[in-house]
Design a protein around this motif. Structure first.
Motif, PDB file in Angstrom:
ATOM      1  N   GLU A  16      -6.736   3.569   3.628  1.00 14.46           N
ATOM      2  CA  GLU A  16      -5.725   3.579   4.678  1.00 14.46           C
ATOM      3  C   GLU A  16      -4.339   3.638   4.047  1.00 14.46           C
ATOM      4  OE1 GLU A  16      -4.260   0.703   8.369  1.00 14.46           O
ATOM      5  OE2 GLU A  16      -5.862   0.046   7.054  1.00 14.46           O
ATOM      6  N   ASN A  17      -3.551   4.644   4.446  1.00 18.53           N
ATOM      7  CA  ASN A  17      -2.177   4.722   3.968  1.00 18.53           C
ATOM      8  C   ASN A  17      -1.381   3.556   4.524  1.00 18.53           C
ATOM      9  OD1 ASN A  17      -2.538   7.004   2.441  1.00 18.53           O
ATOM     10  ND2 ASN A  17      -1.932   8.393   4.053  1.00 18.53           N
ATOM     11  N   LYS A  18      -0.647   2.870   3.636  1.00 17.13           N
ATOM     12  CA  LYS A  18       0.148   1.710   4.019  1.00 17.13           C
ATOM     13  C   LYS A  18       1.633   2.037   4.105  1.00 17.13           C
ATOM     14  CE  LYS A  18      -2.135  -1.798   4.425  1.00 17.13           C
ATOM     15  NZ  LYS A  18      -2.630  -2.237   5.723  1.00 17.13           N
ATOM     16  N   SER A  19       2.011   3.261   3.776  1.00 17.43           N
ATOM     17  CA  SER A  19       3.418   3.655   3.837  1.00 17.43           C
ATOM     18  C   SER A  19       3.487   5.130   4.214  1.00 17.43           C
ATOM     19  CB  SER A  19       4.101   3.433   2.488  1.00 17.43           C
ATOM     20  OG  SER A  19       3.559   4.301   1.506  1.00 17.43           O
ATOM     21  N   THR A  34       2.313   8.037  -1.971  1.00 14.21           N
ATOM     22  CA  THR A  34       2.110   7.053  -0.907  1.00 14.21           C
ATOM     23  C   THR A  34       1.467   5.797  -1.474  1.00 14.21           C
ATOM     24  OG1 THR A  34       1.253   6.745   1.333  1.00 14.21           O
ATOM     25  CG2 THR A  34      -0.165   7.915  -0.202  1.00 14.21           C
ATOM     26  N   ASN A  35       1.491   4.721  -0.715  1.00 14.50           N
ATOM     27  CA  ASN A  35       0.742   3.511  -1.035  1.00 14.50           C
ATOM     28  C   ASN A  35      -0.475   3.486  -0.119  1.00 14.50           C
ATOM     29  OD1 ASN A  35       2.572   2.563  -2.959  1.00 14.50           O
ATOM     30  ND2 ASN A  35       3.827   1.611  -1.387  1.00 14.50           N
ATOM     31  N   THR A  36      -1.634   3.212  -0.701  1.00 13.42           N
ATOM     32  CA  THR A  36      -2.891   3.272   0.038  1.00 13.42           C
ATOM     33  C   THR A  36      -3.692   2.002  -0.190  1.00 13.42           C
ATOM     34  OG1 THR A  36      -2.964   5.679  -0.172  1.00 13.42           O
ATOM     35  CG2 THR A  36      -5.049   4.586   0.294  1.00 13.42           C
ATOM     36  N   ASN A  37      -4.255   1.445   0.879  1.00 13.07           N
ATOM     37  CA  ASN A  37      -5.172   0.325   0.754  1.00 13.07           C
ATOM     38  C   ASN A  37      -6.580   0.883   0.602  1.00 13.07           C
ATOM     39  OD1 ASN A  37      -5.815  -2.507   0.790  1.00 13.07           O
ATOM     40  ND2 ASN A  37      -6.785  -2.115   2.764  1.00 13.07           N
ATOM     41  N   ASN A  48     -10.667  -4.904  -2.997  1.00 11.25           N
ATOM     42  CA  ASN A  48      -9.656  -4.584  -1.995  1.00 11.25           C
ATOM     43  C   ASN A  48      -8.347  -4.450  -2.762  1.00 11.25           C
ATOM     44  OD1 ASN A  48      -7.889  -4.333   0.136  1.00 11.25           O
ATOM     45  ND2 ASN A  48      -8.789  -5.989   1.320  1.00 11.25           N
ATOM     46  N   THR A  50      -4.373  -2.389  -3.275  1.00 12.79           N
ATOM     47  CA  THR A  50      -3.312  -1.502  -2.817  1.00 12.79           C
ATOM     48  C   THR A  50      -2.939  -0.627  -4.006  1.00 12.79           C
ATOM     49  OG1 THR A  50      -2.510  -3.087  -1.201  1.00 12.79           O
ATOM     50  CG2 THR A  50      -0.996  -1.338  -1.838  1.00 12.79           C
TER      51      THR A  50
END
Length: 75
Positions: A16-19, A34-37, A48, A50
């Protein structure tokens, strides 16, 4: 990484993209950051993370081709 995905050693449950993505495009190439979880398992052990993700794309006669993808665990 691809071999681990194919073998089942690495299994992603969610990505999931966080940004918002930062995209730079020229006529021949593009970068996406991008930052991704990422959540899943490696050898049955849950993780888990980031991640900072960077992709480098090149425009070819066949369309956009992903040339490089790099990710690093966020501190």
């Amino acid at each position: 990484m691809l071999n681990d995905l194919i073998s089942g050693k690495l299994v992603y449950k969610t990505l999931e993209n966080k940004s918002s993505a930062i995209i730079n495009i020229s006529s021949k190439w593009a970068t996406v950051k991008t930052n991704t979880n990422a959540e899943g398992t490696v050898n049955g052990n849950a993780f888990n993370l980031t991640l900072h993700v960077m992709q480098f794309w090149v425009k070819t006669k066949k369309g956009w081709q992903l040339m490089v993808r790099q990710s690093a665990k966020q501190g």
